[in-house]
Design an enzyme around this catalytic site. Structure first.
Site, PDB file in Angstrom:
ATOM      1  N   LYS A 197       0.837  -1.202   0.000  1.00 53.78           N
ATOM      2  CA  LYS A 197       0.000   0.000   0.000  1.00 53.78           C
ATOM      3  C   LYS A 197       0.872   1.252   0.000  1.00 53.78           C
ATOM      4  CE  LYS A 197      -1.817   2.434   3.378  1.00 53.78           C
ATOM      5  NZ  LYS A 197      -1.682   3.816   2.873  1.00 53.78           N
ATOM      6  N   GLU A 271      10.712   0.211  10.038  1.00 50.35           N
ATOM      7  CA  GLU A 271      11.673   1.299   9.814  1.00 50.35           C
ATOM      8  C   GLU A 271      10.929   2.569  10.171  1.00 50.35           C
ATOM      9  OE1 GLU A 271      13.336   4.154   8.963  1.00 50.35           O
ATOM     10  OE2 GLU A 271      13.282   3.825   6.803  1.00 50.35           O
ATOM     11  N   CYS A 305      13.351  10.221   7.380  1.00 47.16           N
ATOM     12  CA  CYS A 305      13.404   9.646   8.725  1.00 47.16           C
ATOM     13  C   CYS A 305      14.808   9.723   9.311  1.00 47.16           C
ATOM     14  CB  CYS A 305      12.905   8.212   8.703  1.00 47.16           C
ATOM     15  SG  CYS A 305      13.622   7.259   7.366  1.00 47.16           S
ATOM     16  N   GLU A 402      10.369  14.170  16.369  1.00 49.04           N
ATOM     17  CA  GLU A 402      10.625  14.204  14.936  1.00 49.04           C
ATOM     18  C   GLU A 402       9.675  15.207  14.287  1.00 49.04           C
ATOM     19  OE1 GLU A 402       9.658  10.647  12.649  1.00 49.04           O
ATOM     20  OE2 GLU A 402      11.529  10.932  11.559  1.00 49.04           O
TER      21      GLU A 402
END
Lengths: 499, 289
Positions: A197, A271, A305, A402
């Site tokens: 997806k 991840e 990331c 983040e």
């Protein structure tokens, strides 16, 4: 004798104005259909519910296409197609499977510019990056893994390792095609079939990749692409007939997936997020370091990331580094992603822009000093100026959370021990950077950083041969290299050490 | 025959290199396989887990920072110390597991040999698992396995010495430290192993042994935010859903339990159990003049 007292101004070569004429890449190479179905069993099919969602250009907010919204029924159909294909796919020799992957790699290279343009339109990232980074690296991942398909006895799991079966894969919007390649290439090489997806804001290059699967005559059902948002992803993760889940995305969703899979025999690799420290020692080559800092946090609008979002500068060179960084940021060009001179493209979505705005506001509220270069933002679309915070406290939200945007937090340190302690003072552990001219200091620091990827005197390098993945809450498992194969294989001869 | 009364040992925890009782003051009766009373073992508590994790965290950087050669020698030293106590451990296994003396002796020998086997891996698995990555550019690029940090482990409930060693040794050989919950019914060989470790140059805090009830302690370990990985081998055949849900809170690496407790006798095919508790670290550096 000089009588004329007027002087010609000397051009300022240090901080030139860098005016460039527009240099847009031709958009016509990418054809966008009005409607996209789901790619299941080798063909495009309508979703059970006829529901769809819009994908837009984040740089103009222009409506691009309507894309099918897959629900649990559609996911079930895709998993069934993948299951049906699995037997034949596993029975093929590794050499045959490899040849399909080689075909895909070549097809992607042949149509590279088309993919690059489409990615820039749908994602908002500069064509310079899609053309030179995303697309060629995606092709390289396919080419690299093609060669593994008939060499799996050397994958480190003993002779004759087994594929896991059907892999359910959920990928993010920051590198849509590249992440698709990172997921599909190792899964197919190891004999698994996939249901993948793409992210809801960036489905178009995945759907174009479906055409490559058709051109390659890939057996139907080996790759199934279902589009949708969080609920579609959750249906894949929870599906009983999925043997392995691979997820790239936020740590919060990663934790939810790990909980969902608790008590099952499904294998999992994650991840997740990061808050990488980029450490600059006082003996670093400063011009190179500044380029690395810029590349580390402003590459891909900071939607990375492993971005170097926490700059740790040795105190004695703090002012010099920050001054030079600011001067360099003045020269970055923000604007049309399809312009070949553009450095900073659009923020991927209104939602992400909102998150970046909220978090940066807390930066100021918590006492950090905010700076951005003067640059005009386009009237339409989602944009955010490159932003640098100085005087940032270690506990500030902009130093711990983040942001996933073009926002750098600058902190200082005095000794190498302090640098390492501050770098590791995070729940994440995906990547880190080190800048110094002293070899022994690089190795000493690299040994102590709790991060899966350490870039010394460089940043944000990726390669299919090089394992990528995190420590701690940045996830587990690796992608790339021999190590990445283990995520899709089970040893046939050992006591199960299932993780 | 002498009518001398034997001197019995108080079975304690092994925590931070010391032998404390449970801070809770709790104990439980340990019986031999034939029902005889053997000892009152410490029934470790939530606070003992907390203290043990603290000791393990404190010891971890030093243990990981020791040279691989040094760690190999320490593990080999454990084997040497165990060798000198073969008779004692064989007796304990006969009591704990109700096996024949010959079978007990074979288990002890296999446990000793497993320490030797893992001692030899200490400076080799890096090369087997890691190496140079031929990236497409002017960069030096190396991947190496590193210890993940602090590991929580549930020891096998049946195999009270060999199973314990088969779980412990691969966790610590790479530089991890560990908090292990012993077999509830058969904790005494683990208590004795703690005494061996304390005299084998294993730094205090590297291995922490908690006797007691895994059902009570495993959720505490699984939910502890300063534990990096969880080895559920000892939960063989049980539903570990709750533990795995708790483990997700800080994305722990989880080694799931096998469907039933395996025989630990075969020597593993490779270092995969070591690598299950390692992280791959990849370092890049440009090449140039």
């Amino acid at each position: 004798m000089m009588t004329d007292t007027t002087t010609t101004p000397v051009p300022d070569l240090v901080t030139p104005s860098w005016d460039y004429a527009p240099a847009p890449e031709a958009r016509g190479i990418a054809t966008i259909r009005e409607h996209y179905g789901l790619f299941i069993g080798g063909e495009f099919v309508d979703p059970a519910s006829d529901a769809s969602f819009a994908t837009i250009s984040p740089s103009t907010e222009e409506h691009l296409a309507e894309v099918a919204l897959a629900d649990a029924t559609d996911v079930d159909r895709a998993v069934a197609a993948a299951r049906k294909a699995a037997k034949g796919w596993q029975k093929l020799s590794g050499a045959q499977r490899g040849k399909y992957l080689y075909r895909l790699a070549r097809l992607l290279q042949e149509r590279a510019r088309e993919f690059a343009v489409l990615e820039s339109i749908d994602n908002g990232k500069p064509i310079r990056e899609t053309r030179d980074g995303d697309v060629p690296t995606a092709a390289a991942f396919l080419f690299y893994h093609a060669g593994w398909a008939d060499k799996l006895d050397h994958a480190g799991l003993g002779p004759d390792p087994r594929p896991l079966g059907v892999a359910g894969q959920v990928i993010p919007w920051n590198f849509p095609l590249l992440m698709l390649s990172w997921k599909i290439a190792p899964a197919l090489a190891t004999g698994n079939t996939v249901v993948i997806k793409p992210a809801e804001t960036t489905p178009l290059t995945a759907l174009l990749f479906a055409e490559l699967c058709q051109q390659a005559d890939l057996p139907p059902g080996v790759v199934n692409i279902v589009t949708g948002a969080g609920e579609t992803g959750a249906a894949i993760v929870a599906h009983d007939d999925v043997d392995k889940v691979a997820f790239t995305g936020s740590t919060a969703v990663g934790k939810a997936i790990q909980r969902e899979l608790a008590g099952t025999r499904k294998r999992l690799t994650l991840e997740l997020g990061g808050k990488a420290a980029n450490i600059v020692y006082d003996d670093a080559p400063i011009d190179q370091a500044v380029e690395g800092i810029v590349d580390g946090i402003f590459f891909n609008q900071g939607h990375v990331c492993c971005a170097g979002s926490r700059l740790l500068v040795q105190e004695s060179i703090h002012d010099e580094v920050v001054d030079r960084l600011k001067a360099r940021l003045q020269t970055l060009r923000l604007g049309d992603p399809l312009d070949k001179n553009t450095d900073i493209g659009a923020i991927n979505s209104a939602q992400q822009l909102e998150r970046i705005t909220t978090l940066t506001d807390t930066g100021e509220a918590e006492g950090a000093e905010r700076w951005s270069p003067d640059c005009e933002l386009p009237d339409q679309g989602f944009w955010f100026r490159p932003t640098v915070f100085t005087n940032v406290a270690q506990a500030a939200r902009i130093a711990t959370e983040e942001i996933f945007g073009p926002v750098l937090s600058v902190l200082t340190f005095r000794t190498p021990d302090e640098a390492v302690a501050k770098a590791n003072n995070t729940a994440y552990g995906l990547s880190a950077g080190i800048w110094t001219d002293k070899g022994s200091r690089i190795l000493w620091t690299a040994d102590r950083l709790k991060a899966g990827v350490v870039w010394a005197n460089t940043f944000n390098r990726f390669d299919p041969t090089s394992p990528f993945g995190g420590y701690k809450e940045s996830g587990f498992g690796r992608e790339g290299g021999r190590h990445g194969l283990a995520a899709y294989l089970a040893a046939s001869d050992d006591v199960e050490v299932s993780r | 025959m002498s009518d001398r009364l034997d001197v019995r040992r108080t079975a304690k925890l092994y925590l931070g290199g010391k032998f404390p009782r449970s801070e809770s003051g709790r104990t439980y009766e340990v019986e031999a396989a034939d029902g005889r009373f053997l000892a009152n073992a410490a029934l470790a508590s939530r606070k003992d887990v907390r203290d043990a994790v603290g000791a393990a965290r404190k010891a971890q950087p030093g243990w990981a920072g020791a040279t691989a050669y040094n760690r190999g020698q320490v593990l080999y030293r454990v084997a040497e110390m165990l060798e000198g106590r073969r008779v004692q451990f064989a007796h304990e296994l006969v009591d704990a597991e109700g096996c024949k003396p010959k079978e007990a002796a074979a288990q002890v020998d296999a446990a000793i040999d497993r320490w030797v086997w893992y001692a030899g891996w200490s400076d080799k698995f890096h090369q087997v698992d890691g190496g140079l990555n031929p990236v497409a550019g002017p960069y030096f690029n190396l991947s190496v396995p590193e210890p993940t940090g602090v590991v929580g482990a549930i020891a096998p409930q049946g195999s009270s010495l060999l199973g314990l060693v088969a779980v412990l040794a691969p966790i610590i050989v790479s530089g991890n430290t560990v908090v292990v919950v012993t077999s509830r019914e058969r904790p005494l060989p683990a208590v004795s192993l703690g005494e061996v470790l304390a005299t084998s140059d294993v730094p205090g805090g590297v291995v922490n042994i908690l006797t007691g009830d895994a059902e009570e302690l495993a959720p505490i370990l699984a939910g502890h935010l300063d534990v990096n990985a969880l080895d559920l081998t000892g939960c063989a055949g049980t539903d570990t859903t709750e533990l795995e849900v708790l483990a997700a809170e800080n994305v722990k690496r989880v080694v799931r339990p096998p469907a039933e407790e395996p025989s630990f006798e075969p020597v593993p095919a490779g270092p995969r159990r070591i690598l299950a508790f390692c992280e791959t670290k990849t370092v890049w550096h440009p090449k140039g003049t």
